[in-house]
Design a protein around this motif. Structure first.
Motif, PDB file in Angstrom:
ATOM      1  N   GLY A 121       9.599  59.675 124.156  1.00 59.78           N
ATOM      2  CA  GLY A 121       8.307  60.346 124.235  1.00 59.78           C
ATOM      3  C   GLY A 121       7.401  59.967 123.079  1.00 59.78           C
ATOM      4  O   GLY A 121       7.229  58.789 122.762  1.00 59.78           O
ATOM      5  N   LYS A 122       6.859  60.975 122.415  1.00 56.00           N
ATOM      6  CA  LYS A 122       5.945  60.690 121.306  1.00 56.00           C
ATOM      7  C   LYS A 122       6.684  60.405 119.997  1.00 56.00           C
ATOM      8  O   LYS A 122       6.053  60.055 118.996  1.00 56.00           O
ATOM      9  CB  LYS A 122       4.962  61.851 121.130  1.00 56.00           C
ATOM     10  CG  LYS A 122       5.587  63.154 120.673  1.00 56.00           C
ATOM     11  CD  LYS A 122       4.509  64.205 120.463  1.00 56.00           C
ATOM     12  CE  LYS A 122       5.099  65.523 119.928  1.00 56.00           C
ATOM     13  NZ  LYS A 122       4.038  66.538 119.690  1.00 56.00           N
ATOM     14  N   ASP A 153       1.056  50.204 115.177  1.00 53.39           N
ATOM     15  CA  ASP A 153       0.994  51.627 115.489  1.00 53.39           C
ATOM     16  C   ASP A 153       2.332  52.320 115.223  1.00 53.39           C
ATOM     17  O   ASP A 153       2.381  53.440 114.719  1.00 53.39           O
ATOM     18  CB  ASP A 153       0.606  51.813 116.969  1.00 53.39           C
ATOM     19  CG  ASP A 153       0.740  53.268 117.427  1.00 53.39           C
ATOM     20  OD1 ASP A 153       0.129  54.144 116.784  1.00 53.39           O
ATOM     21  OD2 ASP A 153       1.468  53.505 118.411  1.00 53.39           O
ATOM     22  N   ALA A 154       3.420  51.631 115.543  1.00 57.00           N
ATOM     23  CA  ALA A 154       4.735  52.269 115.524  1.00 57.00           C
ATOM     24  C   ALA A 154       5.427  52.230 114.166  1.00 57.00           C
ATOM     25  O   ALA A 154       6.408  52.938 113.952  1.00 57.00           O
ATOM     26  CB  ALA A 154       5.640  51.628 116.571  1.00 57.00           C
ATOM     27  N   ILE A 155       4.937  51.401 113.240  1.00 59.80           N
ATOM     28  CA  ILE A 155       5.558  51.303 111.920  1.00 59.80           C
ATOM     29  C   ILE A 155       4.643  51.931 110.875  1.00 59.80           C
ATOM     30  O   ILE A 155       3.467  51.548 110.741  1.00 59.80           O
ATOM     31  CB  ILE A 155       5.851  49.841 111.538  1.00 59.80           C
ATOM     32  CG1 ILE A 155       6.809  49.210 112.557  1.00 59.80           C
ATOM     33  CG2 ILE A 155       6.446  49.766 110.134  1.00 59.80           C
ATOM     34  CD1 ILE A 155       7.042  47.727 112.344  1.00 59.80           C
ATOM     35  N   LEU A 183       8.101  60.637 114.405  1.00 64.33           N
ATOM     36  CA  LEU A 183       9.133  59.760 113.856  1.00 64.33           C
ATOM     37  C   LEU A 183      10.394  59.748 114.706  1.00 64.33           C
ATOM     38  O   LEU A 183      10.868  60.779 115.171  1.00 64.33           O
ATOM     39  CB  LEU A 183       9.504  60.192 112.435  1.00 64.33           C
ATOM     40  CG  LEU A 183       8.525  59.826 111.306  1.00 64.33           C
ATOM     41  CD1 LEU A 183       9.059  60.314 109.977  1.00 64.33           C
ATOM     42  CD2 LEU A 183       8.290  58.317 111.258  1.00 64.33           C
ATOM     43  N   ALA A 184      10.947  58.534 114.875  1.00 65.88           N
ATOM     44  CA  ALA A 184      12.247  58.370 115.515  1.00 65.88           C
ATOM     45  C   ALA A 184      13.293  57.881 114.521  1.00 65.88           C
ATOM     46  O   ALA A 184      14.489  58.012 114.770  1.00 65.88           O
ATOM     47  CB  ALA A 184      12.148  57.372 116.670  1.00 65.88           C
TER      48      ALA A 184
END
Length: 428
Positions: A121-122, A153-155, A183-184
């Motif tokens: 998800g987010k 965007d993801a880092i 955060l994952a």
């Protein structure tokens, strides 16, 4: 300790050093028939003298046993990694079941991220230090893309404050808390390769777990350098190379850590290979992957015997020296003395020719002092090498000097300072 900038003082410290004989266990490169003052163990450790002997044992096994070496002889290759696990575990503060020697560092980072980076998800972002070693940056970028996200965007990269060179722990924790909903994974280096800063790994781990996120570390510059307690700090996973502070040879085998709390977690993905299959059933060659319990279950290919032998040789020296605690005590004094000597050089030059960007506090650094040369940095570095002092150069203007407690002396540090002063005076 009140330091003195003279040879007699440095030699007196060496006489008091309980680890001084360890220096005799290593082979030093030479130039013009003189050994180097070697200050580059943060990039490639020296060769232990025992390495050739340990490797020769395995070469003889190959010669005399051939394929039967997997099961016959004094240390069958099938189980050779277990000898290393017992010696690796104290270096990183783990249980033997939680560590395993295998592959190379970035390969292991990818394999571990397959298991521990599970965006949903987010919650898909990874937080890391800005200025991490390029291999980490590339690995993380490619993992993010593999999952269909844009790295920009993801880092999330945590940067030092304006005008500073190192990160503040409160800023790292603040960034984790601010991005909690997205955060994952938290993935940091243990010690930053450029500045030598040792991050507050327990605090980072606690902050990540507080928001329900997995926390991992690349320990390339930390394992064998600073005392670690991966199990007690509740770190989820880690990996490291063995060729820097652990002296296992160029491109030496890597190691991984997986906390035992994850051993029975069947929800973890993994890229499997037959050497990670349950050991007692491995040679039945059956379909359907059943992992060996523990870190060994993350193995993919069969034991790399010769690289393991190189690692084994050095690990025996860690055992001989009392593992990391005695080394750490000497390391802190060595780097403090190098700080002192560099400041003495600046004082005699009448200016800050060399700006230290490694943390001043002993607990915030490992066996490394990074300096920015105000002028003529590459010329100064080249002159150091020409005069048998070998550190390493990082663009655009940084010289990294790594006094490794296993084989460097206080006299090495003093003579390096003397040479820095002489070279700088001659360049004026």
């Amino acid at each position: 300790m009140n330091f003195e900038n003279n040879l007699a003082f440095a030699q007196a410290l060496d006489q008091q050093d309980i680890l001084r004989e360890m220096r005799n266990e290593f082979l030093f490169p030479q130039q013009n028939e003189k050994p180097f003052i070697y200050l580059c163990g943060n990039s490639l450790g020296l060769q232990p003298k025992v390495t050739r002997e340990v490797l020769e044992v395995q070469l003889n096994n190959w010669q005399n046993l051939a394929v039967e070496g997997w099961f016959d002889g004094d240390s069958p290759w099938m189980f050779y990694h277990k000898e290393l696990k017992k010696l690796m575990a104290p270096i990183v503060g783990a249980k033997p079941s939680e560590v395993c020697p295998m592959n190379t560092l970035t390969v292991n980072l990818h394999l571990l991220m397959v298991s521990f980076y599970q965006p949903k998800g987010k919650k898909y972002k990874i937080i890391m230090e800005a200025g991490a070693f390029p291999s980490d940056q590339y690995a993380i970028e490619s993992q993010v893309r593999f999952h269909g996200f844009n790295p920009s965007d993801a880092i999330i990269e945590v940067k030092p404050k304006e005008g500073e060179y190192t990160l503040r722990t409160e800023d790292i924790i603040g960034a984790i808390e601010e991005n909690a909903d997205e955060l994952a994974l938290v993935l940091f280096g243990g010690v930053n390769y450029f500045t030598g800063q040792w991050f507050d790994m327990p605090a980072i781990t606690k902050a990540g777990h507080k928001i329900g996120v997995v926390v991992g570390f690349d320990l390339a510059h930390a394992a064998g350098n600073v005392p670690l307690a991966l199990h007690d700090w509740d770190i989820d996973f880690a990996c490291w190379c063995s060729y820097k502070y652990q002296n296992a040879g160029p491109g030496g085998i890597s190691g991984i850590f997986v906390h035992e709390k994850h051993f029975t977690n069947t929800s973890l993905n993994r890229f499997a290979g037959w050497w990670g299959y349950k050991e007692e059933q491995r040679f039945k060659m059956e379909k359907g992957f059943i992992p060996e319990l523990g870190a060994d279950g993350w193995q993919v290919s069969c034991t790399q015997v010769m690289p393991m032998a190189l690692y084994h040789a050095s690990l025996q020296l860690f055992e001989k020296s009392g593992f990391i605690n005695a080394l750490r005590t000497k390391s802190k004094t060595l780097t403090s003395y190098l700080f002192y000597v560099i400041n003495e050089v600046n004082m005699k030059l009448g200016e800050e020719q060399f700006k230290i960007i490694t943390p001043l506090t002993e607990e915030d650094r490992g066996a490394q002092v990074s300096i920015i040369a105000k002028a003529d940095g590459k010329k100064i570095f080249d002159q150091l090498v020409a005069n048998n002092v070998l550190g390493d150069w990082r663009e655009p203007n940084v010289i990294r000097l790594s006094p490794v407690p296993m084989y460097n002396s206080f006299e090495d540090v003093f003579k390096t300072g003397e040479l820095l002063l002489t070279i700088s005076q001659n360049l004026k």
